[in-house]
Design a protein around this motif. Sequence first.
Motif, PDB file in Angstrom:
ATOM      1  N   SER A 141       0.822  -1.208   0.000  1.00  0.00           N
ATOM      2  CA  SER A 141       0.000   0.000   0.000  1.00  0.00           C
ATOM      3  C   SER A 141       0.855   1.257   0.000  1.00  0.00           C
ATOM      4  O   SER A 141       2.035   1.236   0.356  1.00  0.00           O
ATOM      5  CB  SER A 141      -0.913   0.010   1.225  1.00  0.00           C
ATOM      6  OG  SER A 141      -0.140   0.161   2.400  1.00  0.00           O
ATOM      7  N   ALA A 142       0.222   2.367  -0.359  1.00  0.00           N
ATOM      8  CA  ALA A 142       0.902   3.663  -0.340  1.00  0.00           C
ATOM      9  C   ALA A 142       1.365   4.000   1.072  1.00  0.00           C
ATOM     10  O   ALA A 142       2.461   4.548   1.266  1.00  0.00           O
ATOM     11  CB  ALA A 142      -0.037   4.752  -0.860  1.00  0.00           C
ATOM     12  N   GLU A 143       0.542   3.667   2.055  1.00  0.00           N
ATOM     13  CA  GLU A 143       0.891   3.970   3.444  1.00  0.00           C
ATOM     14  C   GLU A 143       2.163   3.247   3.869  1.00  0.00           C
ATOM     15  O   GLU A 143       2.993   3.807   4.598  1.00  0.00           O
ATOM     16  CB  GLU A 143      -0.260   3.583   4.381  1.00  0.00           C
ATOM     17  CG  GLU A 143      -1.501   4.463   4.281  1.00  0.00           C
ATOM     18  CD  GLU A 143      -2.326   4.155   3.021  1.00  0.00           C
ATOM     19  OE1 GLU A 143      -3.155   5.000   2.635  1.00  0.00           O
ATOM     20  OE2 GLU A 143      -2.128   3.057   2.422  1.00  0.00           O
ATOM     21  N   VAL A 144       2.343   2.011   3.406  1.00  0.00           N
ATOM     22  CA  VAL A 144       3.539   1.245   3.768  1.00  0.00           C
ATOM     23  C   VAL A 144       4.792   1.892   3.169  1.00  0.00           C
ATOM     24  O   VAL A 144       5.818   2.038   3.840  1.00  0.00           O
ATOM     25  CB  VAL A 144       3.414  -0.223   3.311  1.00  0.00           C
ATOM     26  CG1 VAL A 144       4.755  -0.950   3.438  1.00  0.00           C
ATOM     27  CG2 VAL A 144       2.350  -0.945   4.119  1.00  0.00           C
ATOM     28  N   VAL A 145       4.712   2.306   1.906  1.00  0.00           N
ATOM     29  CA  VAL A 145       5.883   2.918   1.273  1.00  0.00           C
ATOM     30  C   VAL A 145       6.184   4.270   1.915  1.00  0.00           C
ATOM     31  O   VAL A 145       7.347   4.648   2.085  1.00  0.00           O
ATOM     32  CB  VAL A 145       5.688   3.055  -0.251  1.00  0.00           C
ATOM     33  CG1 VAL A 145       6.980   3.585  -0.899  1.00  0.00           C
ATOM     34  CG2 VAL A 145       5.322   1.722  -0.879  1.00  0.00           C
ATOM     35  N   GLN A 146       5.148   5.008   2.292  1.00  0.00           N
ATOM     36  CA  GLN A 146       5.370   6.265   3.001  1.00  0.00           C
ATOM     37  C   GLN A 146       6.082   6.015   4.337  1.00  0.00           C
ATOM     38  O   GLN A 146       6.970   6.779   4.740  1.00  0.00           O
ATOM     39  CB  GLN A 146       4.037   6.982   3.237  1.00  0.00           C
ATOM     40  CG  GLN A 146       3.455   7.581   1.961  1.00  0.00           C
ATOM     41  CD  GLN A 146       2.048   8.125   2.169  1.00  0.00           C
ATOM     42  OE1 GLN A 146       1.386   7.803   3.152  1.00  0.00           O
ATOM     43  NE2 GLN A 146       1.592   8.952   1.238  1.00  0.00           N
ATOM     44  N   GLU A 147       5.682   4.935   5.016  1.00  0.00           N
ATOM     45  CA  GLU A 147       6.357   4.587   6.261  1.00  0.00           C
ATOM     46  C   GLU A 147       7.808   4.171   6.007  1.00  0.00           C
ATOM     47  O   GLU A 147       8.685   4.393   6.845  1.00  0.00           O
ATOM     48  CB  GLU A 147       5.603   3.472   6.995  1.00  0.00           C
ATOM     49  CG  GLU A 147       4.335   3.943   7.689  1.00  0.00           C
ATOM     50  CD  GLU A 147       4.627   5.061   8.693  1.00  0.00           C
ATOM     51  OE1 GLU A 147       5.515   4.891   9.552  1.00  0.00           O
ATOM     52  OE2 GLU A 147       3.973   6.121   8.612  1.00  0.00           O
TER      53      GLU A 147
END
Length: 603
Positions: free
Chosen positions: A510-516
């Motif tokens: 997910s986008a959230e994982v890559v942002q993290e």
Amino acid sequence: MDGKKLEYKGVEALKELERLTSKAGEVQEEILRKILEQNWNTEYLNKYLGGSISSKSVYLFKNRVPPIAYKDIRSYITRIANGEDSSLITGHPVTEMLCSSGTSAGEPKLMPSITEDLDRRTFLYNLIMPIVNQHVPGLDEGKAMYLYFVKAEMSTPCGLPARTVLTSYYKSFHFKHRPHDPFNDFTSPDAAILCYDSDQSMYCQLLAGLIHRRRVLRLGAVFASALLRAISFLERHWRDFCRDIRTGELNNGITDAGCRSAMLDLIGPPDPESAMEIEQICAKTTSWKGIVCRLWPNAKYIEAVVTGSMSQYVPALKYYSDGKVPLICPMYASSECYFGVNMNPLSDPSEVSFTLLPNMGYFEFIPLGENGSLSMDFDEEDEVTGMSPRNLVDLVHVKVGGYYEILVTTFSGLYRYRIGDVLQVTGFHNQAPQFRFICRRNVVLSIDNDKTNEEDLHRSITAAAKRLLEPRHALLVEYTSYADTSSIPGHYVIYWEINNTIQPHAPPISAEVVQECCIAVEEDLDYVYRRCRTNDKSIGPLEIRVVKAGTFEKMMDLFIAQGGASINQYKTPRCVKSKSALKLLNANVSECYFSPRDPAWNA
């Protein structure tokens, strides 16, 4: 070098290794004396020493000859390449120029080489199997599937060959006319190794490895990245390999005469049973996890460089081998000089240390820190500010735990030459120090006062990938970076290629994982970077640009096509400055993500 030493194998090789390391200081002083005797009358040394050689020659060298980078010797090398006499820098004729990889430090560098250099390389190669066989017995009872490649050579204006160090070795008399050795019985025919077409060479070498798959006891390539490229090639072509083995006929796409002749001799009569076994392994599986062990069930280890920036490939190699076979990194070498061997080949990749051999060249070191503290305030091409030649540390006087940049003096005309590698002393074998490779000192990202070196960048990226990607059944295939100063403030850009297909039916990342992942990388960078990001606001949020599958293979093809590197030598640049490479990377970006917040920082 004494020709007898080239014959050292087995127990005799180990005895010679003990002799050299037990008298490392004496051997080093003798090597330096011999270099000076041979090269005293060169134009380069005369500039600093002058006069006749004497008992004070070593003293004069150590006190007068400065540490140098490539820019300081380039003009001499260029003059020899253009036809002037080798006596500019060496007392022996320069027989070829060796091209550096060109992906470690910008454009390719030409390194002078003399005939005797091949003897030294062969001597070091002959030490590897006696060392490994102490830990992994029975290696003379089967074959080695090593994937080796050459690159088409060029010529200098005066006609000297200009080629990679590995191409030089594989095309040498030492390699092509080597005596039969049951410890080095390769699956690949020499004609396949010496084929300039890398795709045809790869095809034939993998096919040969599959034909002999039951007899293969070890697999390898020079760099881990080349081995993973081979697995990718296998994924695309296994059906072709099965067809060749089933019919006993070689793929018509193999047009190189040498390859074709050698493989037709090897392929044998139709073998539908073996073809079916390979087909079942490759086709009837939901995952390629452990594919290496299934195709080569008797393999005892995988050999490749897995230190430095190559360590990021360790998770992928463990995935494809299911963690069942050890990874061995046997030696430390460069185009400029071969340095040493791994005396503990079964050590974990993160703990690999190399024992420097005192007869390979004369080694000195620039101190960069002690007790776990590393300081690199100048780059490879900068002058060593305030560094007196007398303050360099010789081989036997380095300190355990200390960080150093290595300098080498060679018979072929390099004097106190800065290789650009940063090493840490981990111990000693007899008198010879053992070093862990840390990083290339000149690979850094910098926007403001920050200076992020290769080791820090690598550590932060791999830690983020391990914590956030691997639990979600994804692997970081490859990465590189770029300091983007096109906007204010500038920011770090990290290009990631992610494999999200290793677990069937796993959800996409997910986008959230890559942002993290973005913020995780930032949190792991040093104090100065985090201050610039959080307090000074002189650096913008870190950006991860996810690229399409195969992008980094395209970039490798680009660099190889531009000259300077072969598949053997190629190392993905950890900081990209090439406009053509950046254009390729940006053309293959699928998604962009930024850090969602500032990293933690305390004044």
